[in-house]
Scaffold this motif. Structure first.
Motif, PDB file in Angstrom:
ATOM      1  N   THR A  31       0.842  -1.191   0.000  1.00 32.84           N
ATOM      2  CA  THR A  31       0.000   0.000   0.000  1.00 32.84           C
ATOM      3  C   THR A  31       0.879   1.243   0.000  1.00 32.84           C
ATOM      4  OG1 THR A  31      -0.104  -0.159   2.405  1.00 32.84           O
ATOM      5  CG2 THR A  31      -1.944  -1.107   1.181  1.00 32.84           C
ATOM      6  N   TYR A  77       0.759   3.609   2.172  1.00 34.37           N
ATOM      7  CA  TYR A  77       1.130   3.853   3.565  1.00 34.37           C
ATOM      8  C   TYR A  77       0.946   2.565   4.352  1.00 34.37           C
ATOM      9  CZ  TYR A  77       1.100   8.662   2.132  1.00 34.37           C
ATOM     10  OH  TYR A  77       1.386   9.827   1.471  1.00 34.37           O
ATOM     11  N   THR A  78       1.579   2.482   5.487  1.00 38.52           N
ATOM     12  CA  THR A  78       1.454   1.319   6.356  1.00 38.52           C
ATOM     13  C   THR A  78       1.325   1.798   7.796  1.00 38.52           C
ATOM     14  OG1 THR A  78       2.434  -0.826   6.897  1.00 38.52           O
ATOM     15  CG2 THR A  78       3.952   1.001   6.654  1.00 38.52           C
ATOM     16  N   VAL A 133       0.891   6.025  11.202  1.00 42.25           N
ATOM     17  CA  VAL A 133       0.896   5.818   9.754  1.00 42.25           C
ATOM     18  C   VAL A 133       2.252   6.251   9.214  1.00 42.25           C
ATOM     19  CG1 VAL A 133      -0.208   6.451   7.579  1.00 42.25           C
ATOM     20  CG2 VAL A 133      -1.582   6.200   9.648  1.00 42.25           C
ATOM     21  N   GLU A 134       2.849   5.390   8.377  1.00 43.66           N
ATOM     22  CA  GLU A 134       4.169   5.656   7.802  1.00 43.66           C
ATOM     23  C   GLU A 134       4.121   5.496   6.289  1.00 43.66           C
ATOM     24  OE1 GLU A 134       6.534   2.606   9.588  1.00 43.66           O
ATOM     25  OE2 GLU A 134       6.463   3.511  11.577  1.00 43.66           O
ATOM     26  N   PRO A 135       4.909   6.276   5.552  1.00 36.00           N
ATOM     27  CA  PRO A 135       4.967   6.086   4.097  1.00 36.00           C
ATOM     28  C   PRO A 135       5.549   4.714   3.764  1.00 36.00           C
ATOM     29  CG  PRO A 135       6.006   8.143   4.756  1.00 36.00           C
ATOM     30  CD  PRO A 135       5.723   7.380   6.005  1.00 36.00           C
ATOM     31  N   HIS A 136       5.011   4.088   2.728  1.00 33.08           N
ATOM     32  CA  HIS A 136       5.535   2.790   2.282  1.00 33.08           C
ATOM     33  C   HIS A 136       5.910   2.896   0.797  1.00 33.08           C
ATOM     34  CE1 HIS A 136       6.301  -1.430   2.614  1.00 33.08           C
ATOM     35  NE2 HIS A 136       5.440  -1.724   1.666  1.00 33.08           N
ATOM     36  N   ALA A 177       4.709   5.454  -0.868  1.00 33.48           N
ATOM     37  CA  ALA A 177       4.745   6.916  -0.966  1.00 33.48           C
ATOM     38  C   ALA A 177       6.076   7.413  -0.407  1.00 33.48           C
ATOM     39  CB  ALA A 177       3.592   7.521  -0.184  1.00 33.48           C
ATOM     40  N   PRO A 194       4.356  11.967   3.673  1.00 33.67           N
ATOM     41  CA  PRO A 194       2.926  12.172   3.928  1.00 33.67           C
ATOM     42  C   PRO A 194       2.272  12.936   2.787  1.00 33.67           C
ATOM     43  CG  PRO A 194       4.253  13.624   5.297  1.00 33.67           C
ATOM     44  CD  PRO A 194       5.205  12.714   4.593  1.00 33.67           C
ATOM     45  N   ILE A 252       0.430  13.008  -3.466  1.00 35.59           N
ATOM     46  CA  ILE A 252       1.256  11.939  -2.902  1.00 35.59           C
ATOM     47  C   ILE A 252       2.362  11.626  -3.891  1.00 35.59           C
ATOM     48  CG2 ILE A 252       1.295   9.545  -2.099  1.00 35.59           C
ATOM     49  CD1 ILE A 252      -1.732   9.939  -1.458  1.00 35.59           C
ATOM     50  N   ALA A 297      -3.731   9.411   4.500  1.00 34.69           N
ATOM     51  CA  ALA A 297      -2.702   8.380   4.694  1.00 34.69           C
ATOM     52  C   ALA A 297      -3.278   7.156   5.404  1.00 34.69           C
ATOM     53  CB  ALA A 297      -1.522   8.950   5.469  1.00 34.69           C
ATOM     54  N   ALA A 347      -3.640   3.156   3.924  1.00 37.64           N
ATOM     55  CA  ALA A 347      -2.896   2.079   4.590  1.00 37.64           C
ATOM     56  C   ALA A 347      -3.751   0.812   4.681  1.00 37.64           C
ATOM     57  CB  ALA A 347      -2.463   2.522   5.982  1.00 37.64           C
TER      58      ALA A 347
END
Length: 166
Positions: free
Chosen positions: A65, A67-68, A75-78, A80, A83, A95, A154, A158
């Motif tokens: 995804t 975000y995760t 929530v963290e960027p994955h 992406a 933020p 994004i 975000a 996720a």
């Protein structure tokens, strides 16, 4: 009363004796074995069709995804880069996407793939991305037109059903 106390001691002794071997199911580390319990066999591997615990678990292991949710619940960027960046009116979220991401067939992930995957989610599961009016390619990423201000984009992106597929 004595019988109840004796029963409580036996139960607590049994629980504490097994405490050293008890393990919780957690997200696996890369390079290690995956051991998990599924409450049934998945009927579909399509992220948009995932509904059961088994399907959502497998989708989360197979697809990525934007975000995760990290171990701390944040929530963290994955996929992406960071933020979502909101415009001045807070009605569009941009994004930016990571470069060099490959699908299973070695095709590079492009902003068009992300826009198409998210539009597919909007078409099949309208309730899931209800705050998003449209998704379009915008330079190095995608823009999400928002129906309302204050949407946690975000966190929505996720969810396993919003996984990016070719």
């Amino acid at each position: 009363m004595r019988a109840a106390i004796a029963l409580a001691l036996v139960v607590s002794a049994g629980v504490s004796a097994g405490a050293g071997s008890a393990r919780a199911e957690t997200r696996p580390q890369y390079g290690r074995a995956v051991e998990a319990w599924l409450a049934g066999a998945p009927a579909s591997l399509d992220p948009v069709a995932a509904q059961s615990h088994a399907e959502i678990t497998v989708v989360g292991l197979v697809f990525d995804t934007l975000y995760t949710i990290g171990a701390d619940g944040a929530v963290e960027p994955h996929l992406a880069l960071g933020p979502p960046v909101l415009d001045a009116a807070r009605t569009t979220a941009h994004i930016a996407l990571r470069h060099g991401v490959l699908f299973h067939d070695a095709a590079a992930m492009a902003p068009a793939d992300v826009a198409a995957a998210l539009e597919r989610v909007r078409g099949k599961l309208a309730w899931l991305l209800a705050p998003v009016a449209a998704v379009r390619v915008a330079g190095d990423g995608v823009d999400l037109a928002l129906r309302a201000r204050g949407v946690d984009v975000a966190a929505l992106l996720a969810l396993p059903q919003t996984a990016i597929t070719p």
